[in-house]
Design an enzyme around this catalytic site. Structure first.
Site, PDB file in Angstrom:
ATOM      1  CB  CYS A 113      -0.874  -0.013   1.251  1.00 44.66           C
ATOM      2  SG  CYS A 113      -1.470   1.603   1.744  1.00 44.66           S
ATOM      3  CD  GLU A 114       0.176   5.154  -4.260  1.00 46.94           C
ATOM      4  OE1 GLU A 114       1.013   4.716  -5.066  1.00 46.94           O
ATOM      5  OE2 GLU A 114      -0.667   6.028  -4.556  1.00 46.94           O
ATOM      6  CG  HIS A 115      -2.388   5.786   0.532  1.00 43.13           C
ATOM      7  ND1 HIS A 115      -3.362   5.067  -0.116  1.00 43.13           N
ATOM      8  CD2 HIS A 115      -2.153   6.871  -0.238  1.00 43.13           C
ATOM      9  CE1 HIS A 115      -3.721   5.709  -1.218  1.00 43.13           C
ATOM     10  NE2 HIS A 115      -2.994   6.800  -1.324  1.00 43.13           N
ATOM     11  CG  HIS A 116      -1.119   3.140   5.720  1.00 41.56           C
ATOM     12  ND1 HIS A 116      -2.226   3.173   4.916  1.00 41.56           N
ATOM     13  CD2 HIS A 116      -1.396   3.932   6.788  1.00 41.56           C
ATOM     14  CE1 HIS A 116      -3.151   3.941   5.475  1.00 41.56           C
ATOM     15  NE2 HIS A 116      -2.671   4.416   6.611  1.00 41.56           N
ATOM     16  CD  GLN A 154      -7.505  -4.563  -4.168  1.00 42.39           C
ATOM     17  OE1 GLN A 154      -7.213  -4.544  -2.974  1.00 42.39           O
ATOM     18  NE2 GLN A 154      -8.533  -5.232  -4.627  1.00 42.39           N
ATOM     19  CG  HIS A 182      -5.590  -3.098   1.302  1.00 40.76           C
ATOM     20  ND1 HIS A 182      -5.129  -2.050   0.551  1.00 40.76           N
ATOM     21  CD2 HIS A 182      -6.276  -3.893   0.443  1.00 40.76           C
ATOM     22  CE1 HIS A 182      -5.530  -2.191  -0.699  1.00 40.76           C
ATOM     23  NE2 HIS A 182      -6.239  -3.303  -0.789  1.00 40.76           N
ATOM     24  CB  CYS A 184      -2.721  -0.040   5.988  1.00 40.80           C
ATOM     25  SG  CYS A 184      -3.592  -0.127   4.435  1.00 40.80           S
TER      26      CYS A 184
END
Ligand SMILES: [Zn+2]
Length: 225
Positions: A113-116, A154, A182, A184
């Site tokens: 996940c590119e946010h976490h 995703q 995910h 996260c």
């Protein structure tokens, strides 16, 4: 004032896992540094994070972590940022004139996940209808793996897989469904271990209800060997 607003906006984009573009947002100088140079810089960054957290990097167990993480980032879990790693587009002529859809299901997805920067783990299911060109089955696994090995959302991963196969197969008739967990969401934040996320992209004839239904019915087959 504006900076505060932007900060909140970016926080909200990340917290809600909203992707902002179809292609992976890369800097124009993304490949200026060699892999070894990147590992060297990231190694120091990881050490800095660990030391800031108060960890003693002289401990034998922690000593090797910065280098190990840096190598893993550059060569493994984000290795798909490197265009040279893209699977070669070798295709074959559809000599046996198979005209129905071909489905490859349960392709294992390991992404991040590119946010976490936490793992996304799941399954991808792909289908295409040949218009004269076919690809080796394992090529589909390799394409999934290549795009998965990037910081991802995703939705973008699903679209990138379809776009790549559409180009390789020279047809719009490609579809992909991904069902993934995910970490996260499962292991922190809301901590919902049961929830998973389903995304889909239907190109060409897969936009027709009956074709889409057929694909989704194949995915449901409980294959046992
Ligand atoms: Zn996340």
């Amino acid at each position: 004032m504006k900076i505060d607003n932007n900060f909140e906006e970016f926080e909200s984009i990340g917290n809600n896992h909203i992707g902002t573009s179809e292609s992976t947002p890369l800097r124009h100088d993304a490949f200026k540094l060699s892999k070894e140079e990147k590992i060297d810089i990231i190694k120091d960054d990881v050490r800095h994070i660990m030391e800031t957290l108060g960890l003693d990097l002289t401990d034998d167990s922690l000593k090797g972590t910065p280098n190990r993480v840096a190598k893993m980032f550059v060569k493994e879990i984000f290795g798909g940022l490197d265009p040279e790693k893209k699977p070669s587009a070798s295709t074959f002529e559809n000599k046996y004139k198979y005209g129905e859809m071909l489905v490859e299901k349960n392709i294992t997805v390991y992404s991040t996940c590119e946010h976490h920067l936490l793992p996304i783990v799941g399954k991808a299911h792909i289908a295409y209808i040949s218009n004269g060109t076919v690809v080796g089955l394992s090529k589909m696994n390799r394409i999934v793996d290549y795009f998965a090995k990037r910081p991802q959302v995703q939705e973008r991963l699903t679209i990138q897989i379809v776009r790549e196969l559409q180009e390789v197969l020279n047809t719009k008739d490609v579809a992909c469904v991904i069902d993934a967990k995910h970490l996260c969401v499962n292991s922190r934040g809301i901590r919902d271990i049961e929830s998973s996320t389903v995304t889909s992209e239907f190109g060409g004839r897969f936009k027709d209800k009956a074709t889409r239904r057929e694909f989704l019915d194949y995915i449901k087959l409980d294959t046992k060997f």
